[in-house]
Write a protein that holds these residues in place. Structure first.
Motif, PDB file in Angstrom:
ATOM      1  N   ALA A 119      46.576  45.481  34.822  1.00 25.34           N
ATOM      2  CA  ALA A 119      46.993  44.371  35.676  1.00 25.34           C
ATOM      3  C   ALA A 119      47.459  44.900  37.028  1.00 25.34           C
ATOM      4  CB  ALA A 119      48.109  43.576  35.013  1.00 25.34           C
ATOM      5  N   ALA A 120      47.275  44.082  38.060  1.00 24.83           N
ATOM      6  CA  ALA A 120      47.712  44.442  39.415  1.00 24.83           C
ATOM      7  C   ALA A 120      48.129  43.182  40.147  1.00 24.83           C
ATOM      8  CB  ALA A 120      46.590  45.142  40.179  1.00 24.83           C
ATOM      9  N   GLU A 121      49.134  43.317  40.981  1.00 22.51           N
ATOM     10  CA  GLU A 121      49.611  42.193  41.788  1.00 22.51           C
ATOM     11  C   GLU A 121      49.029  42.272  43.200  1.00 22.51           C
ATOM     12  OE1 GLU A 121      53.828  41.902  41.822  1.00 22.51           O
ATOM     13  OE2 GLU A 121      54.001  41.529  39.661  1.00 22.51           O
ATOM     14  N   LEU A 136      41.436  41.472  49.895  1.00 25.76           N
ATOM     15  CA  LEU A 136      42.709  41.501  49.191  1.00 25.76           C
ATOM     16  C   LEU A 136      43.178  42.939  49.029  1.00 25.76           C
ATOM     17  CD1 LEU A 136      42.071  38.914  46.315  1.00 25.76           C
ATOM     18  CD2 LEU A 136      43.385  38.549  48.397  1.00 25.76           C
ATOM     19  N   GLN A 137      44.477  43.103  48.897  1.00 24.97           N
ATOM     20  CA  GLN A 137      45.058  44.416  48.614  1.00 24.97           C
ATOM     21  C   GLN A 137      45.924  44.293  47.373  1.00 24.97           C
ATOM     22  OE1 GLN A 137      48.365  46.366  50.995  1.00 24.97           O
ATOM     23  NE2 GLN A 137      46.643  47.591  51.720  1.00 24.97           N
ATOM     24  N   ILE A 138      45.806  45.256  46.464  1.00 24.86           N
ATOM     25  CA  ILE A 138      46.580  45.238  45.225  1.00 24.86           C
ATOM     26  C   ILE A 138      47.535  46.429  45.205  1.00 24.86           C
ATOM     27  CG2 ILE A 138      44.800  44.020  43.928  1.00 24.86           C
ATOM     28  CD1 ILE A 138      43.940  46.696  42.741  1.00 24.86           C
ATOM     29  N   ALA A 169      45.198  49.572  46.890  1.00 24.45           N
ATOM     30  CA  ALA A 169      43.741  49.584  46.853  1.00 24.45           C
ATOM     31  C   ALA A 169      43.233  48.294  47.477  1.00 24.45           C
ATOM     32  CB  ALA A 169      43.237  49.723  45.423  1.00 24.45           C
ATOM     33  N   ASP A 170      42.120  48.391  48.211  1.00 22.57           N
ATOM     34  CA  ASP A 170      41.484  47.227  48.823  1.00 22.57           C
ATOM     35  C   ASP A 170      40.410  46.680  47.895  1.00 22.57           C
ATOM     36  OD1 ASP A 170      43.051  47.493  51.078  1.00 22.57           O
ATOM     37  OD2 ASP A 170      41.582  48.724  52.141  1.00 22.57           O
ATOM     38  N   ASP A 261      47.674  35.635  42.717  1.00 14.88           N
ATOM     39  CA  ASP A 261      48.869  36.471  42.789  1.00 14.88           C
ATOM     40  C   ASP A 261      48.789  37.659  41.846  1.00 14.88           C
ATOM     41  OD1 ASP A 261      49.056  35.109  40.443  1.00 14.88           O
ATOM     42  OD2 ASP A 261      50.938  34.096  40.884  1.00 14.88           O
ATOM     43  N   MET A 262      47.767  37.639  40.970  1.00 15.20           N
ATOM     44  CA  MET A 262      47.609  38.721  40.001  1.00 15.20           C
ATOM     45  C   MET A 262      46.139  38.828  39.634  1.00 15.20           C
ATOM     46  SD  MET A 262      49.256  38.962  36.178  1.00 15.20           S
ATOM     47  CE  MET A 262      48.753  40.255  35.044  1.00 15.20           C
ATOM     48  N   VAL A 263      45.645  40.046  39.473  1.00 15.61           N
ATOM     49  CA  VAL A 263      44.254  40.290  39.073  1.00 15.61           C
ATOM     50  C   VAL A 263      44.237  41.382  38.002  1.00 15.61           C
ATOM     51  CG1 VAL A 263      43.252  39.574  41.273  1.00 15.61           C
ATOM     52  CG2 VAL A 263      43.941  41.960  40.938  1.00 15.61           C
ATOM     53  N   TRP A 264      43.028  41.608  37.469  1.00 17.28           N
ATOM     54  CA  TRP A 264      42.836  42.654  36.466  1.00 17.28           C
ATOM     55  C   TRP A 264      41.725  43.588  36.936  1.00 17.28           C
ATOM     56  CZ3 TRP A 264      45.728  43.025  31.997  1.00 17.28           C
ATOM     57  CH2 TRP A 264      46.547  41.938  31.728  1.00 17.28           C
ATOM     58  N   VAL A 265      41.964  44.880  36.823  1.00 21.44           N
ATOM     59  CA  VAL A 265      40.967  45.890  37.169  1.00 21.44           C
ATOM     60  C   VAL A 265      40.388  46.439  35.874  1.00 21.44           C
ATOM     61  CG1 VAL A 265      40.517  48.042  38.367  1.00 21.44           C
ATOM     62  CG2 VAL A 265      42.245  46.480  39.260  1.00 21.44           C
ATOM     63  N   VAL A 266      39.076  46.342  35.749  1.00 27.55           N
ATOM     64  CA  VAL A 266      38.393  46.831  34.554  1.00 27.55           C
ATOM     65  C   VAL A 266      38.247  48.339  34.663  1.00 27.55           C
ATOM     66  CG1 VAL A 266      36.320  46.665  33.132  1.00 27.55           C
ATOM     67  CG2 VAL A 266      37.175  44.637  34.341  1.00 27.55           C
TER      68      VAL A 266
END
Length: 293
Positions: A119-121, A136-138, A169-170, A261-266
């Motif tokens: 998870a990343a915000e 976006l930037q996380i 990270a972008d 507001d939140m994403v997931w990086v595989v």
């Protein structure tokens, strides 16, 4: 001259002190026993007594209103303090509710996506002159992610990691012209490569043999081994025929990038299914031993 002033001041003091004494004396006597002098004092002193009573009442009412106003101000300050406290508690409860929502979303994502994810915000947003999100930037750096990794959200595909430094990270969005994603039409399984076109839409070429309708759902096909299969990408808003028996399909992304507001990086793809997983395996027989007879 000085003696005249002294005599005048003494007479004035005697009069001022004598009037109350006379009034008290006449007020203390019974009405039947009043002399002519006392009745005269009462007639003369009645307006003065009324004026004094009115003035005293006015002063008393003024102080009463002042005290009441002071108490009301104190009560108002207490209510404002309680209101501030309740607002802080409400803000804390809202933060807890948002955290619970994030946890529920995390559990749902874990159930839907078997791939290894982190998870990343969202820590930064880059917008175009038309106030549309273009990058976006996380808050995950190169210790966790690397360029090319897929980025998804609970609503669908977001994009890919473009570059990563020590702390951030972008993310290159689906709508970026450099973006390419292997997709398929969910209804017909017609394959294609989705490419970013502008700040709002993407396009994908689909063979004319597979009819595409406005409203069709486009999802990841998984053939690029980058995005998990079946993740929503967007829906079709326009279809136009082009040369070589191809259809140019215009797609609006499923994810609202301005509301993330939140994403997931595989991090890694899921392992392929084990074909022998459903088969019943017999336990190995111990060497040198056989069944009892």
């Amino acid at each position: 001259m000085a003696s005249y002033r002294s005599i005048r001041n003494a007479l004035l003091a005697a009069v001022l002190l004598g009037i109350p004494v006379l009034l008290l004396r006449s007020a203390a006597q019974e009405p039947q026993g009043l002399s002519g002098f006392d009745r005269a004092v009462r007639r003369v002193g009645a307006p003065l007594e009324a004026g004094v009573s009115y003035a005293a009442g006015s002063v008393g009412r003024f102080f009463e209103r002042w005290v009441l106003q002071a108490r009301l101000q104190e009560d108002n300050e207490e209510l404002e303090a309680d209101n501030r406290k309740l607002r802080l508690e409400l803000r804390a409860l809202s933060a807890v509710e948002d955290e619970n929502k994030e946890l529920r979303r995390s559990l749902q994502m874990r159930e839907k996506v078997p791939e290894d994810m982190i998870a990343a915000e969202i820590s930064g947003v880059e917008q175009s002159p038309f106030f549309r999100v273009v990058k976006l930037q996380i808050d995950r750096g190169d210790a966790f992610v690397r360029p090319g990794m897929a980025v998804i959200a609970d609503a669908g595909v977001v994009g890919r990691i473009d570059r990563a430094d020590e702390h951030h990270a972008d993310v290159m969005l689906l709508t970026d012209p450099r973006s390419k994603v292997a997709v398929e039409v969910a209804r017909t399984r017609a394959p294609g490569i989705l490419a970013g076109e502008d700040e709002d839409t993407c396009t994908v070429l689909i063979p004319s043999d597979f009819p595409v309708q406005v409203g069709d759902i486009i999802q990841t096909s998984g053939v690029d081994e980058l995005f998990p299969r079946g993740q929503p990408v967007g829906h079709v808003v326009r279809v136009e025929e082009v040369a070589n028996d191809q259809q140019k399909v215009h797609v609006v992304p499923a994810v609202r990038f301005d509301r993330l507001d939140m994403v997931w990086v595989v991090l890694a793809s899921a392992p392929p299914p084990d074909p022998a997983a459903d088969q019943t395996r017999k336990p190995p027989q111990a060497a040198g031993l056989g069944p009892l007879r």
